[in-house]
Structure formats: C-alpha cells, structure tokens
Design an enzyme around this catalytic site. Structure first.
Site, short mmCIF file in Angstrom:
data_model
loop_
_atom_site.label_atom_id
_atom_site.label_comp_id
_atom_site.label_asym_id
_atom_site.label_seq_id
_atom_site.Cartn_x
_atom_site.Cartn_y
_atom_site.Cartn_z
N CYS A 271 13.88 -6.57 8.92
CA CYS A 271 13.02 -7.75 9.01
C CYS A 271 13.43 -8.68 7.89
CB CYS A 271 11.55 -7.37 8.85
SG CYS A 271 10.46 -8.83 8.82
N CYS B 146 0.84 -1.20 0.00
CA CYS B 146 0.00 0.00 0.00
C CYS B 146 0.88 1.25 0.00
CB CYS B 146 -0.94 0.11 1.21
SG CYS B 146 -2.17 -1.20 1.31
N CYS C 2 10.60 -13.40 6.10
CA CYS C 2 10.20 -14.27 4.98
C CYS C 2 11.38 -15.09 4.45
CB CYS C 2 9.52 -13.46 3.87
SG CYS C 2 10.44 -12.02 3.35
N CYS D 166 4.63 -13.76 4.63
CA CYS D 166 4.77 -12.46 5.28
C CYS D 166 3.45 -12.12 5.96
CB CYS D 166 5.10 -11.37 4.25
SG CYS D 166 5.05 -9.71 4.95
S1 SF4 Z 1 10.94 -8.64 5.25
FE1 SF4 Z 1 9.57 -10.18 4.47
S2 SF4 Z 1 8.35 -10.82 6.27
FE2 SF4 Z 1 9.36 -8.90 6.81
S3 SF4 Z 1 7.88 -7.33 6.31
FE3 SF4 Z 1 9.17 -7.53 4.53
S4 SF4 Z 1 8.20 -8.98 3.19
FE4 SF4 Z 1 7.24 -9.18 5.21
#
Ligand code: SF4
Length: 466
Positions: free
Chosen positions: A428, A2, A431, A379
């Site tokens: 992060c 988004c 995933c 995710c």
């Molecule tokens: S790094 Fe991967 S799991 Fe983490 S927010 Fe982004 S897409 Fe989602």
C-alpha cells in the site's frame, strides 16, 4: 496502528503484560489485557503504557492484549474512557483485539463507537450467530462487509483464532512451542517469549488453534492484490521485527544506502557527521555513514520519557513535545556540516525544530535526509493522519519544505528506491500517491476532493452521502 497479542496455553498474566510492552511503540494512548478462565472473561485496562495494567499473579489459558493508537474516537483522557475506547472487547461469545482501521463503520451501523474493535467484535459475534456458529462463514461475511484494514486475534469458546484481512495491510505473525501458541503484531514478542516464529498469518487466512495443539487453517478470501503497509517498515515496526520475511532493520539499512546514493549525486559539500534522529532512523544513518565514509555521531539524544510526536492529536501537544523531545551534544556541533537522517516529515514541526536547534548551536550547514518519500495523502487504514492538509508535502514542493524547515538541502527517498529496499512489490502506497486500494476509501477520497478538507473531523469519519 495498534499492537495486538493473543496467547493460548497456561501463561502468566504478568508475563503477558511484559510481552505487551514490546508493542507499546505501536500505541501509547492506552492498553488492555483480557483473559478467559472457565469461560469467565476478565479485562484490565490502563491509560498509557501496558506497564500500568493491573493483573493478578496467576496464569490463564487464553489471554488477549491491545496497545491503543487512536484512529477511531478521540484520545483516552480519563479512566472512564477505558471501558469503551480500549480493547480487547468481549461481545456475545467472542473476545477480540484488533489492529487496523475500519473505514465504513458509519455506513454499516447507526451506533456511535469509540473504538472500531468493539464494532468488529459485535459484528463478528452477530455473523457467528447468523451462520450457525461457523467462524469461517462469519469471517467470509465480515470480509464482504468491511472496508479497511483489520488484523485480529480472538477467543471463541475454547479456541484462539487469528485473521488478517485479505489485503494484508497490517502485520500478524504466530508461533508455537509446546502447549503455548502466540499470535502478535510483531515477531519480537515471540522472540521474547522463547516461541519460534512459524510464519506470517497469510492475507485472507483464518487460523484456529485448540488447546490440544491442533492448528486449522482456512482460506477465507484470496485477494489477487495484497497491499502491505509500507510505513510499517519505515516507521511503525521495531527494527528487530520480521514482516513478510523481511527484517525491518535490513529494510531501513537499504533505505539509508539509497539515500546515500542520492546524496552523492547531489554534489553537496561533504558532511562532517551523519546524525540519526533517534530511534527509527539509526539503521539508515549507519548505511549512509558507511556509504559516504563519514562518521556517525549521536548528537541528537532522545528524551526517553516522552512518546512519539506523531501520535499526538493536537498541534499544541505536538509543538510542546517537539520543543522538549531532544537533547543535543553541544560540543560536537559548532562549525560542522551535519547530515541529519529522519524517517519521515509529516507536519514539518519536528524537522524545523531540529534544524533550528542545530543552527542555534553553531552548525555550519544542516542537510536533512528522509527515509520516506513525501507523504501527500491521509491514511484511512490505521495511521492518524486524518486529512491531507496535515501533511506538509500535500501542499508544498520539496524546495518549499526545505525552506520551511530551513535545511541547506533536503534529500527525500524516491518511491522506486523505497519499493526496492522493502523488497516486495505488493505494497500500500496510498499516502504517497492517493491510490487507495479499497472501494470505500476511494469513495471517501472522491468526497474529500469534492468538498475539500476543511472539516474538523477525520475524513473517513465523515458521513458519506451516496
Ligand atoms: S501505506 Fe500509507 S495509506 Fe497505506 S496503510 Fe500504510 S500508512 Fe496508511
């Protein structure tokens, strides 16, 4: 993902719609604009691109915008859906637009929401009421309640506000020029508006802007661990965007250099051409071409009138779009060794089609290089990979994926080189490694491991029995 936009200052609604177009790559399902005049709120929404939003030819003091990517609720399929599926939303005294995904809506509310922006607007409005009108306290409460990612921009009375969750999952930047303040998911919006970018909204920071040009900054929650979504740099964001002081183009270029080094170590027959899969992988292909001293050729051309396959919900839609997505420069392919560069392999559908198309046109060898490491986990924070089993790398080794896409070699990015290329460590990577940084997401993960992912619903939308 988004895209979100917030504008304070007399700004043309049509100009705001043009700015929102710069966030169309972040969500092509539907889009919306909301404006406030004398505390009267008006919204206009459309299916698909922001270009289709109908707005009057006038200016407004407060404008919010949203491009929708459907992580909560299904895709918008009719005009009737627009009211409940597409932000921005106005609830109580609050107008709000949101990027991210709240993972625990079902735990916090028995009401069924088509869009978690509506949930957040209601929750924030209630929190403001229960805290004697204090926005700071309302966000403090929200932080203690909400699990997930949320970068929001809103209007409360005569003020524009912006908040980025304390982990900083999703980007949010702002700038000011004269009487105009703009907050947006990506800095390119500020560039186009001629408003210099001031900085990212800090994780856990609440910014409040008034019509007199005063900005207040409040630290709502300091989280020792920031977890910026690495996939923004690899795929989501525009290459001209700057996130956490990193130009996305430069990150993608460095990702290409790292892949070039891996390719050299593999001692394969040299390619005749490096071929980017448009558009995201172009900077990486340029870097590989420089490193390997091999010409870059845009043999694969995009059918511009189709969207991103990644954001389509059903396999039939993806298969259908994958078969129409690219056009090839036939005369450049026969007898050549081609090194294709793409940003990611999600389900393998697109990669397999590209390799097959190139071989059908006479390519001798097709190598496939991927700027993202193998994605193995769903995710829960804003990309619609609802379950692990949708990801080919969750069940297949790299060699098995190479066999599936029928590439002569498959070259994946490594996580360490990805981190180096991005240049920041607080990312992060859930995933890639399944290490979800938030508590409720970890509970979902445990439940998925216990029950498997045979359910039709997204993992994070399943009821969690405590
Ligand atoms: S790094 Fe991967 S799991 Fe983490 S927010 Fe982004 S897409 Fe989602």
């Amino acid at each position: 993902m988004c895209g979100v936009l917030g504008i304070l200052g007399e700004y043309s609604l049509r100009g705001a719609r043009d700015l929102l177009l710069l966030l169309a790559h972040r969500g092509q399902d539907a889009s919306g604009l909301l404006w406030v005049e004398d505390r009267q709120v008006t919204t206009s929404r459309s299916m698909g691109s922001p270009a289709r939003i109908i707005v009057p030819d006038k200016v407004s003091q407060f404008i919010l915008g949203s491009t929708r990517y459907p992580t909560t609720g299904r895709r918008v399929t009719s005009e009737e859906d627009l009211e409940t599926f597409v932000g921005p939303f106005h609830r109580g005294r609050v107008s709000l637009t949101h990027n991210g995904n709240v993972t625990n809506v079902k735990v916090l509310s028995s009401k069924r929401y088509d869009c978690d922006t509506e949930f957040l607007a209601e929750r924030l409005s209630n929190n403001i009421n229960s805290n004697d009108g204090s926005l700071q306290k309302a966000f403090k409460d929200l932080e203690s309640e909400i699990d997930g990612a949320f970068s929001v921009v809103g209007v409360l009375d005569d003020k524009l506000f912006a908040y980025r969750d304390s982990r900083g999952f999703k980007p949010l930047v702002f700038g000011r020029s004269g009487d105009t303040t703009i907050v947006a998911s990506e800095s390119t919006v500020l560039d186009m508006a001629g408003v210099p970018m001031e900085r990212d909204v800090y994780p856990g920071e609440l910014l409040i802007f008034d019509t007199g040009g005063v900005m207040e900054s409040y630290s709502i929650l300091q989280n020792a661990l920031h977890t910026h979504c690495f996939f923004e740099y690899v795929y989501f964001a525009h290459p001209a965007a700057t996130i956490e002081n990193q130009l996305v183009y430069d990150v993608r270029f460095r990702l290409g250099r790292a892949l070039g080094q891996t390719f050299i170590r593999m001692n394969l027959d040299p390619p005749d051409y490096i071929v980017p899969v448009p558009d995201t992988s172009r900077p990486a292909a340029q870097a590989m071409a420089e490193m390997l001293q091999v010409p870059i050729r845009e043999i694969i051309l995009k059918n511009r009138y189709l969207g991103r396959t990644f954001i389509l919900r059903s396999q039939e839609e993806r298969d259908s779009m994958a078969s129409n997505k690219y056009i090839y420069l036939d005369g450049k392919i026969k007898g050549k060794n081609i090194l294709v560069v793409d940003d990611s392999i999600v389900r393998g559908t697109t990669a397999r089609k590209i390799v097959a198309d190139l071989k059908k046109r006479g390519a001798e060898k097709v190598y496939f290089a991927v700027t993202c490491p193998p994605q193995t986990h769903a995710c829960y924070y804003g990309i619609d990979i609802a379950t692990d089993r949708e990801l080919i790398a969750s069940t297949s080794s790299i060699q098995e994926i190479a066999d599936f896409v029928q590439a002569d070699a498959l070259i994946y990015q490594e996580t360490s080189t990805l981190e180096n290329a991005i240049g920041i460590k607080d990312l992060c990577l859930a995933c890639l490694d399944g290490k979800y940084p938030t508590e409720h997401a970890r509970k979902i993960r445990d439940k998925v491991q216990e029950l498997g992912t045979t359910h039709n619903e997204r993992d994070y939308e399943r009821e969690l029995s405590e």
